[in-house]
Design an enzyme around this catalytic site. Structure first.
Site, mmCIF file in Angstrom:
data_model
loop_
_atom_site.group_PDB
_atom_site.id
_atom_site.type_symbol
_atom_site.label_atom_id
_atom_site.label_comp_id
_atom_site.label_asym_id
_atom_site.label_seq_id
_atom_site.Cartn_x
_atom_site.Cartn_y
_atom_site.Cartn_z
ATOM 1 N N GLU A 168 -5.642 4.532 -9.298
ATOM 2 C CA GLU A 168 -5.886 5.475 -8.216
ATOM 3 C C GLU A 168 -6.616 6.689 -8.791
ATOM 4 O OE1 GLU A 168 -2.374 6.482 -6.041
ATOM 5 O OE2 GLU A 168 -2.093 4.457 -5.253
ATOM 6 N N ASP B 99 -3.463 13.903 -3.710
ATOM 7 C CA ASP B 99 -4.637 13.034 -3.719
ATOM 8 C C ASP B 99 -5.858 13.934 -3.557
ATOM 9 O OD1 ASP B 99 -2.960 10.896 -3.940
ATOM 10 O OD2 ASP B 99 -3.093 10.305 -1.830
ATOM 11 N N HIS C 271 4.664 11.504 -4.088
ATOM 12 C CA HIS C 271 4.333 12.441 -3.016
ATOM 13 C C HIS C 271 5.595 13.064 -2.414
ATOM 14 C CE1 HIS C 271 -0.013 12.042 -2.714
ATOM 15 N NE2 HIS C 271 0.123 10.739 -2.933
ATOM 16 N N TYR D 255 0.799 -1.217 0.000
ATOM 17 C CA TYR D 255 0.000 0.000 0.000
ATOM 18 C C TYR D 255 0.841 1.281 0.000
ATOM 19 C CZ TYR D 255 -3.814 -3.158 1.140
ATOM 20 O OH TYR D 255 -4.736 -4.180 1.107
ATOM 21 N N ALA D 256 2.138 1.150 0.077
ATOM 22 C CA ALA D 256 2.994 2.340 0.101
ATOM 23 C C ALA D 256 4.332 2.016 -0.550
ATOM 24 C CB ALA D 256 3.205 2.821 1.534
ATOM 25 N N LEU D 257 5.007 3.077 -0.961
ATOM 26 C CA LEU D 257 6.319 2.935 -1.580
ATOM 27 C C LEU D 257 7.405 3.373 -0.608
ATOM 28 C CD1 LEU D 257 5.430 4.413 -5.084
ATOM 29 C CD2 LEU D 257 6.089 2.048 -4.620
ATOM 30 N N HIS E 166 -5.306 10.246 -7.467
ATOM 31 C CA HIS E 166 -3.921 10.719 -7.524
ATOM 32 C C HIS E 166 -3.663 11.479 -8.835
ATOM 33 C CE1 HIS E 166 0.465 10.225 -6.420
ATOM 34 N NE2 HIS E 166 0.543 10.618 -7.686
ATOM 35 N N SER F 270 8.186 7.520 -4.072
ATOM 36 C CA SER F 270 6.798 7.958 -4.203
ATOM 37 C C SER F 270 6.742 9.350 -4.812
ATOM 38 C CB SER F 270 6.117 7.978 -2.830
ATOM 39 O OG SER F 270 4.857 8.634 -2.900
#
Length: 306
Positions: free
Chosen positions: A218, A175, A168, A159-161, A221, A166
């Protein structure tokens, strides 16, 4: 008969010499005083035409190896980590920037973003408001590497990098949600699908491109890449990965957006400093692809007063 032929040859030679000596010199058109044009102040010749590019004055710009990892088009994904120097210097806490807080709300008061990107987002939600779409929310923006590390530990790799991988961490992505319902069902999400590209934004992870992006769909995003790139990507149905490959394979691409003509060129960067020639006086942007080169975007419409 021979005397007539001789006179005809003399006449033709004199006529050709007259034509050659009367023709303007292309170098004279570039610089009337015969000196080298200054790259900072040169302007295009008033006598140039699209049919004769040799009459267009140029200026030299320099691209450094460092610029490969900088700019609105840098690719950040599982294979291409972010260079920390690529983070924009104008990251702000949106809650403290009241001039940016029009037409949307924040999930919490800690959300940060590049100020220049936030300005574009504000213009976008203003336009949506004119269409009767009002309930936008930013649920996530810029995260530094420490914040990304915490998220990665909490959520795991599904669920995350990892930190630095990322978007972000770049400050150009956010988002976007709706205060009314899920963004993929909300009027806000549907409006963004149609119009986000007009303001320089792209849906970064489309539903049919997971094999390319490495990320599941997503709908929330969005990434800022700027015009004219967002328009081209939208028209051709390309992700950022595909777009960068497309430019690399085509070398140069010309398009028109809102009456402005652009030329987009991929330039491989193999040395510390590369000199490039562009039309003098033109606005231009240089963005790295975070792989092996830069994308030079030149506005060719400067002489039209735009």
């Amino acid at each position: 008969m021979k005397k007539g032929l001789i006179l005809l040859v003399i006449f033709l030679l004199v006529g050709c010499e007259s034509i050659l000596t009367d023709a303007p010199n292309a170098n004279d058109a570039k610089n009337k005083d015969g000196q080298e044009a200054n790259a900072d102040s040169a302007t295009r010749s008033d006598n140039h035409s699209d049919e004769n590019d040799s009459n267009i004055e140029t200026q030299t710009i320099h691209v450094t190896a460092e610029q490969v990892t900088r700019g609105n088009l840098v690719l950040v994904n599982k294979e291409h980590p972010l260079d920390e120097g690529a983070v924009p210097t104008d990251i702000v806490k949106l809650f403290q920037e009241q001039d940016l807080m029009n037409g949307y709300v924040l999930l919490d008061n800690t959300i940060r973003l590049s100020r220049s990107v936030a300005l574009q987002f504000r213009e976008m939600v203003d336009a949506a408001g004119e269409d009767g779409v009002h309930h936008f929310m930013i649920s996530s923006g810029y995260r530094d590497t420490e914040e990304q590390e915490v998220l990665y530990r909490e959520k795991g790799s599904d669920y995350a990098l990892p930190p630095g991988y990322s978007e972000h961490n770049l400050g150009l992505s956010m988002d976007i949600g709706s205060t009314q319902m899920s963004i993929d069902q909300a009027p806000e999400g549907k409006w963004l699908q149609k119009h986000a590209w007009e303001f320089g934004f792209i849906l970064r992870y489309p539903p049919d491109k997971t094999e390319i992006t490495g990320i599941q769909y997503e709908p929330w995003h969005f990434r800022y890449v700027g015009l004219p790139h967002s328009m081209i990507m939208n028209d051709l149905g390309l992700t950022l990965e595909e777009y960068l490959d497309y430019l690399k394979n085509s070398s140069s691409y010309k398009t028109t957006v809102e009456g402005k003509k652009y030329e987009i060129t991929y330039v491989p960067v193999t040395t510390k400093d590369i000199a490039l020639e562009i039309p003098a006086g033109s606005e231009y942007e240089v963005s790295g692809n975070n792989i092996d080169g830069v994308i030079v975007t030149v506005n060719l419409s400067q002489d039209d007063g735009e």
